[in-house]
Write a protein that holds these residues in place. Structure first.
Motif, PDB file in Angstrom:
ATOM      1  N   PRO A  86      27.078  -1.281  24.120  1.00 37.84           N
ATOM      2  CA  PRO A  86      27.452  -2.066  22.927  1.00 37.84           C
ATOM      3  C   PRO A  86      28.237  -3.317  23.293  1.00 37.84           C
ATOM      4  CG  PRO A  86      27.829   0.269  22.545  1.00 37.84           C
ATOM      5  CD  PRO A  86      27.468   0.136  23.995  1.00 37.84           C
ATOM      6  N   GLY A  87      27.827  -4.440  22.705  1.00 40.97           N
ATOM      7  CA  GLY A  87      28.492  -5.710  22.971  1.00 40.97           C
ATOM      8  C   GLY A  87      27.892  -6.506  24.110  1.00 40.97           C
ATOM      9  N   PHE A  88      26.867  -5.968  24.764  1.00 38.14           N
ATOM     10  CA  PHE A  88      26.264  -6.631  25.920  1.00 38.14           C
ATOM     11  C   PHE A  88      25.165  -7.618  25.526  1.00 38.14           C
ATOM     12  CE2 PHE A  88      27.150  -4.091  30.064  1.00 38.14           C
ATOM     13  CZ  PHE A  88      28.498  -4.208  29.851  1.00 38.14           C
ATOM     14  N   ALA A  89      25.187  -8.110  24.272  1.00 34.94           N
ATOM     15  CA  ALA A  89      24.141  -9.038  23.814  1.00 34.94           C
ATOM     16  C   ALA A  89      24.711 -10.133  22.922  1.00 34.94           C
ATOM     17  CB  ALA A  89      23.038  -8.271  23.088  1.00 34.94           C
ATOM     18  N   PRO A  90      25.701 -10.911  23.390  1.00 30.82           N
ATOM     19  CA  PRO A  90      26.194 -12.024  22.560  1.00 30.82           C
ATOM     20  C   PRO A  90      25.088 -13.039  22.283  1.00 30.82           C
ATOM     21  CG  PRO A  90      27.726 -11.548  24.357  1.00 30.82           C
ATOM     22  CD  PRO A  90      26.468 -10.788  24.646  1.00 30.82           C
ATOM     23  N   LEU A  91      24.931 -13.397  21.013  1.00 31.51           N
ATOM     24  CA  LEU A  91      23.833 -14.257  20.580  1.00 31.51           C
ATOM     25  C   LEU A  91      24.392 -15.373  19.707  1.00 31.51           C
ATOM     26  CD1 LEU A  91      20.689 -14.624  20.470  1.00 31.51           C
ATOM     27  CD2 LEU A  91      20.748 -13.256  18.366  1.00 31.51           C
ATOM     28  N   GLY A  92      23.905 -16.589  19.935  1.00 30.94           N
ATOM     29  CA  GLY A  92      24.322 -17.709  19.090  1.00 30.94           C
ATOM     30  C   GLY A  92      25.185 -18.700  19.859  1.00 30.94           C
ATOM     31  N   PRO A  93      25.875 -19.561  19.152  1.00 31.81           N
ATOM     32  CA  PRO A  93      26.324 -19.450  17.763  1.00 31.81           C
ATOM     33  C   PRO A  93      25.284 -19.775  16.689  1.00 31.81           C
ATOM     34  CG  PRO A  93      27.103 -21.501  18.714  1.00 31.81           C
ATOM     35  CD  PRO A  93      26.453 -20.756  19.821  1.00 31.81           C
ATOM     36  N   TRP A  94      24.198 -20.440  17.082  1.00 29.92           N
ATOM     37  CA  TRP A  94      23.238 -20.911  16.087  1.00 29.92           C
ATOM     38  C   TRP A  94      21.830 -20.459  16.444  1.00 29.92           C
ATOM     39  CZ3 TRP A  94      24.968 -25.843  18.690  1.00 29.92           C
ATOM     40  CH2 TRP A  94      26.267 -26.189  18.326  1.00 29.92           C
ATOM     41  N   LEU A  95      20.976 -20.458  15.430  1.00 32.58           N
ATOM     42  CA  LEU A  95      19.527 -20.488  15.602  1.00 32.58           C
ATOM     43  C   LEU A  95      19.105 -21.933  15.394  1.00 32.58           C
ATOM     44  CD1 LEU A  95      16.605 -19.314  15.692  1.00 32.58           C
ATOM     45  CD2 LEU A  95      16.821 -18.916  13.229  1.00 32.58           C
ATOM     46  N   VAL A  96      18.526 -22.544  16.408  1.00 34.23           N
ATOM     47  CA  VAL A  96      18.106 -23.952  16.334  1.00 34.23           C
ATOM     48  C   VAL A  96      16.590 -23.976  16.215  1.00 34.23           C
ATOM     49  CG1 VAL A  96      18.180 -26.212  17.437  1.00 34.23           C
ATOM     50  CG2 VAL A  96      20.078 -24.604  17.759  1.00 34.23           C
ATOM     51  N   THR A  97      16.098 -24.583  15.159  1.00 31.35           N
ATOM     52  CA  THR A  97      14.663 -24.572  14.901  1.00 31.35           C
ATOM     53  C   THR A  97      13.923 -25.517  15.846  1.00 31.35           C
ATOM     54  OG1 THR A  97      15.006 -26.211  13.156  1.00 31.35           O
ATOM     55  CG2 THR A  97      14.894 -23.896  12.492  1.00 31.35           C
ATOM     56  N   ARG A  98      12.626 -25.290  15.957  1.00 32.28           N
ATOM     57  CA  ARG A  98      11.797 -26.041  16.912  1.00 32.28           C
ATOM     58  C   ARG A  98      11.815 -27.539  16.618  1.00 32.28           C
ATOM     59  NH1 ARG A  98       6.651 -25.310  16.432  1.00 32.28           N
ATOM     60  NH2 ARG A  98       6.702 -24.181  14.465  1.00 32.28           N
ATOM     61  N   ASP A  99      11.862 -27.904  15.338  1.00 34.12           N
ATOM     62  CA  ASP A  99      11.810 -29.326  15.005  1.00 34.12           C
ATOM     63  C   ASP A  99      13.056 -30.060  15.488  1.00 34.12           C
ATOM     64  OD1 ASP A  99      13.119 -27.783  12.863  1.00 34.12           O
ATOM     65  OD2 ASP A  99      13.449 -29.736  11.951  1.00 34.12           O
ATOM     66  N   GLU A 100      14.185 -29.357  15.600  1.00 36.56           N
ATOM     67  CA  GLU A 100      15.418 -29.996  16.056  1.00 36.56           C
ATOM     68  C   GLU A 100      15.535 -29.982  17.579  1.00 36.56           C
ATOM     69  OE1 GLU A 100      20.230 -29.936  15.310  1.00 36.56           O
ATOM     70  OE2 GLU A 100      18.754 -29.887  13.705  1.00 36.56           O
ATOM     71  N   LEU A 101      15.206 -28.861  18.205  1.00 40.79           N
ATOM     72  CA  LEU A 101      15.389 -28.753  19.652  1.00 40.79           C
ATOM     73  C   LEU A 101      14.236 -29.365  20.429  1.00 40.79           C
ATOM     74  CD1 LEU A 101      17.347 -27.548  21.790  1.00 40.79           C
ATOM     75  CD2 LEU A 101      15.783 -25.596  21.903  1.00 40.79           C
ATOM     76  N   GLY A 102      13.030 -29.307  19.865  1.00 40.51           N
ATOM     77  CA  GLY A 102      11.853 -29.721  20.621  1.00 40.51           C
ATOM     78  C   GLY A 102      11.428 -28.624  21.588  1.00 40.51           C
ATOM     79  N   HIS A 103      10.687 -28.997  22.633  1.00 34.56           N
ATOM     80  CA  HIS A 103      10.257 -28.033  23.641  1.00 34.56           C
ATOM     81  C   HIS A 103      11.394 -27.834  24.642  1.00 34.56           C
ATOM     82  CE1 HIS A 103       5.625 -28.505  23.014  1.00 34.56           C
ATOM     83  NE2 HIS A 103       6.287 -28.344  21.884  1.00 34.56           N
ATOM     84  N   PRO A 104      11.853 -26.596  24.829  1.00 32.57           N
ATOM     85  CA  PRO A 104      13.040 -26.358  25.661  1.00 32.57           C
ATOM     86  C   PRO A 104      12.704 -26.254  27.146  1.00 32.57           C
ATOM     87  CG  PRO A 104      12.316 -24.303  24.723  1.00 32.57           C
ATOM     88  CD  PRO A 104      11.370 -25.362  24.196  1.00 32.57           C
ATOM     89  N   ASP A 105      12.027 -27.253  27.671  1.00 34.34           N
ATOM     90  CA  ASP A 105      11.542 -27.152  29.048  1.00 34.34           C
ATOM     91  C   ASP A 105      12.330 -28.014  30.025  1.00 34.34           C
ATOM     92  OD1 ASP A 105      10.653 -29.563  28.062  1.00 34.34           O
ATOM     93  OD2 ASP A 105       8.517 -29.121  28.294  1.00 34.34           O
TER      94      ASP A 105
END
Length: 282
Positions: free
Chosen positions: A176-195
């Protein structure tokens, strides 16, 4: 857009963070950022409304919960950075190496307790993919159509459980607690291709991981397509894509987490996390 869930655990409220940093309370539009609301098209609905008419929300000093309330499967890709495979002395995989993580996501900055008797707690900064549309046998060319967005993730691991107690990796990954996630969900239109994103992690101010998603062995489209041959991908599922070099196990001598340590990590465009490490007894 950036979507977040802020507030005490179990009482989080959904917010949208505009490009200028203004946060808007979207509770009047959607009860929560969840697998169901993603499947029901909340991302499209939010694109179509005048968010400037919504009330603002205060972000300073608030807790960021997991940006998706009910993540389904957490599917992990191992040995997926060229430099990480080299540091642990393993050959590059010819197909993605897959394992599951059996705990629920926690907030980005929630404290992390190590297991009782833990001796080899380790860190792994990773790019997370949140699935937005169900699918099986997805072509690589269509993979992004199934992606809602991206998140920062720390794949915390107890290496002694992973490597010294038989079986597969999952038992070292699922406390428990071994999966910190976030702080945000960033949509594809904002981030673009994460390469081509800088990805980094520090422990007590010392930078151990300093990589780039350009060094992924298998990219986002390959991973989504590959996994869809074996899993039914569903909205709210989380795929975490591997970690660059610099994990504690790869240090000389190995360096592992202990009570009192502070871990900071980040990915360009996806924000930062900070976790205070506690012993089980603390």
């Amino acid at each position: 857009m950036k979507l977040a869930r802020i507030g005490p655990a179990g009482q989080e409220k959904p917010v949208l963070i505009q490009r200028d940093g203004t946060a808007r309370n979207i509770s009047s539009v959607v009860d929560d950022i969840s697998a169901r609301s993603i499947a029901d098209g909340i991302l499209t609905r939010l694109e179509q409304i005048d968010v400037a008419a919504l009330p603002t929300a205060q972000l300073e000093g608030v807790r960021f919960g997991p940006p998706v309330s009910d993540v389904g499967k957490i599917i992990c890709v191992g040995l997926n950075y060229t430099d990480h495979a080299a540091e642990v002395g393993l050959p590059l995989p010819t197909e993605p190496t897959i394992f599951m993580k059996g705990c629920r996501p926690s907030g980005a900055n929630d404290p992390v307790r190590l297991p009782k008797g833990a001796a080899k707690g380790d860190w792994e900064v990773e790019l997370g993919i949140v699935i937005g549309k169900a699918g099986m046998y997805v072509d690589e060319a269509d993979a992004y159509d199934h992606v809602a967005g991206f998140c920062l993730f720390n794949d915390l691991t107890e290496r002694s459980f992973q490597m010294e107690h038989g079986g597969q990796w999952t038992k070292g990954k699922s406390f428990p607690g071994f999966a910190p996630l976030g702080p945000w969900l960033v949509t594809r239109d904002e981030l673009g291709h994460p390469d081509n994103l800088r990805i980094w992690l520090e422990v007590n101010g010392v930078r151990y991981q300093n990589g780039n998603t350009a060094n992924l062995v298998f990219g986002v489209q390959q991973i989504v397509s590959y996994l869809s041959q074996f899993y039914e991908l569903e909205p709210g599922d989380l795929i975490v894509t591997g970690t660059p070099a610099g994990v504690g196990l790869g240090q000389t001598p190995p360096a592992f987490l202990k009570s009192g340590d502070v871990v900071r990590l980040g990915i360009d465009g996806l924000g930062e996390q900070q976790q205070n490490i506690l012993a089980w007894e603390d």
